[in-house]
Structures are given as structure tokens and as C-alpha cells.
Design an enzyme around this catalytic site. Structure first.
Site, PDB file in Angstrom:
ATOM      1  N   GLY A   8      23.951 -20.119 -38.341  1.00 27.26           N
ATOM      2  CA  GLY A   8      23.272 -19.917 -37.185  1.00 27.26           C
ATOM      3  C   GLY A   8      24.145 -20.002 -36.075  1.00 27.26           C
ATOM      4  N   GLY A  11      23.069 -17.971 -32.972  1.00 29.38           N
ATOM      5  CA  GLY A  11      21.830 -18.314 -32.408  1.00 29.38           C
ATOM      6  C   GLY A  11      22.030 -18.891 -30.892  1.00 29.38           C
ATOM      7  N   ASP A  53      24.723 -15.600 -45.820  1.00 29.86           N
ATOM      8  CA  ASP A  53      23.461 -15.589 -46.043  1.00 29.86           C
ATOM      9  C   ASP A  53      22.791 -16.916 -46.648  1.00 29.86           C
ATOM     10  OD1 ASP A  53      20.676 -15.080 -46.548  1.00 29.86           O
ATOM     11  OD2 ASP A  53      21.294 -13.312 -47.890  1.00 29.86           O
ATOM     12  N   TYR A 143       6.559 -23.188 -39.087  1.00 30.65           N
ATOM     13  CA  TYR A 143       8.081 -23.658 -38.382  1.00 30.65           C
ATOM     14  C   TYR A 143       8.036 -25.072 -38.462  1.00 30.65           C
ATOM     15  CZ  TYR A 143      11.422 -24.597 -35.083  1.00 30.65           C
ATOM     16  OH  TYR A 143      12.778 -25.007 -34.130  1.00 30.65           O
ATOM     17  N   ILE A 173      14.629 -25.902 -25.772  1.00 31.42           N
ATOM     18  CA  ILE A 173      16.067 -25.848 -25.054  1.00 31.42           C
ATOM     19  C   ILE A 173      16.094 -24.639 -24.247  1.00 31.42           C
ATOM     20  CG2 ILE A 173      18.574 -25.825 -25.809  1.00 31.42           C
ATOM     21  CD1 ILE A 173      17.061 -28.237 -26.838  1.00 31.42           C
TER      22      ILE A 173
HETATM   23  N1  SER Z   1      11.974 -24.041 -29.369  1.00 29.77           N
HETATM   24  C1  SER Z   1      11.325 -24.183 -30.498  1.00 29.77           C
HETATM   25  C2  SER Z   1      10.144 -23.055 -30.380  1.00 29.77           C
HETATM   26  O1  SER Z   1       9.764 -22.863 -29.505  1.00 29.77           O
HETATM   27  C3  SER Z   1      10.837 -25.223 -30.663  1.00 29.77           C
HETATM   28  O2  SER Z   1      11.641 -26.072 -31.785  1.00 29.77           O
HETATM   29  O3  SER Z   1       9.873 -22.292 -31.465  1.00 29.77           O
END
Ligand code: SER
Length: 326
Positions: A8, A11, A53, A143, A173
Site C-alpha cells: 500500500g 496510499g 498484488d 471495512y 488521518i
Molecule cells: N479513515 C478511515 C475511513 O474513513 C477510518 O479508518 O475509512
């Protein structure tokens, strides 16, 4: 030394973690692994960069084996809002991808795997204020379910297979280098871009939606401090709450308006992301992280806003200039 692999790496967090690790351990020792998202130039050019991947077991095994990897920072993940709209991919990346990394780690005698969890590992049954480290989780998002899977699987590999897996429950974050767009907390980044570019922002969460947040330098510090923590002090492994700041869109807008007086905000609530945000905590009790590895954030809301506006203004001014040159 054995190499450090960061999945990642293109990211939001990976793109800042790679340079921080390269500074600590040497450029050539930190391998940036990306897949579909283009890697920022500095990440691609300042050290080894490969394509992995994570959903493909052979690709993960090859990366770990061929590069003599001793530590994996597994940052690949579909964020919350995107995961809700793409169940298959969320399962493949967030669940199978993690499993592939853990198995490759065991097969190749990797020393340590760092896997971030999230505030999304909590759910509507969790006490929302000052959420304890140990409490009812029961997330209601894909998630979040994948993050609980990661915490439990990580602990399983620690206990049953002796692999040093560590992780922390990151809040939203905030950062200026790579803009996140697939999460629920991302309004707190988008608002800064909009404030600088347009002087106004339309927020997809209600003004009173309180969520735990953290500025990127604290996030990088937390990840690296946990990875380097003295193992004999750790009673937890994969599931540390880490708190920093906690605010609502209305409060963040006020802080921005105190620095950019013409800034204004309005609201157009997105039911998907509002529902996700409503199921997450307002603030976290992070005393376990403070006791076991001396977690202590540096940025409060004001310091974060000053630093964001400063860096992002410079970045966007630079982009404007290069647009004109083209
Ligand atoms: N920043 C993330 C989200 O909003 C939370 O871990 O999906």
C-alpha cells in the site's frame, strides 16, 4: 539487514511511511510495494519499488522470499466508504490480502508484521465516548469487520505461530501529501483543499459528527514507535487504541475560519458515510498504548490546522505554477 516491505505504498499512509522508514533504515532497505494506484515520484525514485498484488498469494510470496524481507508494514486496504460499494474487492484486499501476508511471513521466517486496525473496528454497541481498549466491538461496516478480522488473526499468529504481529486502531488521518478519497473521515482532509482553493466546502457529514482524528506526523510516529517497542512490555499486540484529537465538522470549520476569515461551510449529508460515522466512537481511551509503548501525540487541533494550511498552500501553489507551465 533484512529488508522492510511496505504494501500500500501509494496510499495515504504508505506514501509517507516509506520516506520515514527510508530515513531511519536507509533507502535501499525499504521496498515500496504498490499495485493499481500510481506511486508518488519521491516514493518510486528514492529506493526500491515493486508491484505486488496482495490478493494473489504467489505475488505476495515472491515479494517476501525474493527480497529477503524481515519486516512487513501491511498498509494495503480499501477504506470504509469504498468497501461498502465493492464487497468483493474489499474481501479480496482486506481479508484475503492480510491472510496472504501473514502466511507468507510464516513461510519465509519474517520477524515482524505491522498491520493497522482502525476506529472502524468498533460499532454502534460500543461505548462511544473515551472508548476503552477492551470493549464490545461488533462493527456494522465491511471495512470494520475486516479490521476485527485483522486484529484477531494477528493475535492468533502471535499466540499460535510465534510471529511478532503488531497493530493499532488508527483514527481518521489528516495529511496533505496524498489525498484520501475512499473513507468516511476524509472530509477532514477535503475541507482544507476546498478552503484553500475555493474558500468554501460542502460537508457530507452533519455538523455535530464527532470523530477521533490524528495528524499524519503523529500517525507515522505511532506506527514506527509501536514497531520498535520493547516486546517484553507489550501485553497487547494488534489492537491498541491510539487517540490524538477529536472534533466535529463544525469545530474544524471554526478553526479554519479563524485562519481564513472568508471560509464558509455548508452541509449536504451523504447517508452512507453519515451512517458509517454514526457507528464509530467519538473519542478513544488510549491508556494501554501510553503504558505499554509510551504513546504520546504531538499535534493538537490548532497545531495540525496551522501545519496543514501551511504545507497544503505551498503544494497547491506549486501545482498551479506547473499547470501554467504546461
Ligand atoms: N479513515 C478511515 C475511513 O474513513 C477510518 O479508518 O475509512
Amino acid at each position: 539487514m533484512r529488508k522492510i516491505l511496505v504494501t500500500g505504498a501509494a496510499g495515504q499512509i504508505g506514501s509517507e511511511l516509506v520516506p520515514a522508514l527510508r530515513q531511519l533504515y536507509g533507502d535501499e532497505n525499504v521496498i515500496a510495494a504498490g499495485h493499481r494506484t500510481p506511486m508518488p515520484d519521491d516514493v518510486r525514485e528514492s529506493g526500491p519499488a515493486i508491484t505486488v498484488d496482495v490478493t494473489d498469494v504467489a505475488s505476495v510470496q515472491r515479494a517476501v522470499r525474493d527480497h529477503d524481507v524481515g519486516t512487513v508494514y501491511h498498509m494495503s486496504s480499501l477504506l470504509s466508504a469504498l468497501a461498502e460499494t465493492n464487497r468483493q474487492r474489499a474481501h479480496a484486499v482486506n481479508i484475503e490480502g492480510l491472510y496472504n501476508v501473514l502466511e507468507a511471513a510464516v513461510d519465509n521466517d519474517v520477524d515482524q508484521v505491522i498491520v493497522p486496525s482502525s476506529i472502524a473496528a468498533f460499532g454502534p454497541d460500543t461505548p462511544p465516548d473515551n472508548t476503552p481498549n477492551e470493549t464490545l466491538q461488533r462493527p456494522t461496516t465491511l471495512y470494520g469487520i475486516s479490521k476485527v478480522f485483522g486484529e484477531l488473526m494477528g493475535n492468533y499468529y502471535v499466540e499460535k505461530l510465534g510471529l511478532d504481529v503488531r497493530g493499532l486502531r488508527l483514527p481518521g488521518i489528516i495529511s496533505w501529501k496524498t489525498e484520501p478519497t475512499a473513507g468516511t473521515t476524509d472530509y477532514a482532509v477535503a475541507i482544507f483543499y476546498a478552503a484553500i482553493r475555493d474558500g468554501r466546502y460542502t460537508c457530507y457529514l452533519r455538523p455535530d459528527t464527532r470523530l477521533p482524528m490524528m495528524y499524519m506526523p503523529d500517525c507515522i510516529k505511532a506506527i514506527i514507535d509501536l514497531a520498535r517497542a520493547d516486546a517484553s512490555r507489550l501485553r497487547h499486540h494488534t489492537d491498541f487504541n491510539v487517540g490524538a484529537v477529536s472534533f466535529t465538522p463544525a469545530e474544524l470549520a471554526e478553526v479554519i475560519a479563524s485562519r481564513l476569515p472568508d471560509f464558509s461551510i455548508d452541509y449536504d449529508v451523504d447517508p452512507l458515510r453519515q451512517g458509517i460515522a454514526d457507528s464509530w466512537p467519538n473519542s478513544l481511551d488510549d491508556s494501554a498504548a501510553r503504558e505499554e509503548w509510551d504513546w504520546n501525540p504531538s499535534f493538537d487541533l490548532d497545531a495540525m490546522a496551522d501545519d496543514m494550511l501551511d504545507n497544503l498552500s505551498r503544494k497547491l501553489a506549486g501545482e498551479g505554477r506547473s499547470d501554467q507551465e504546461e
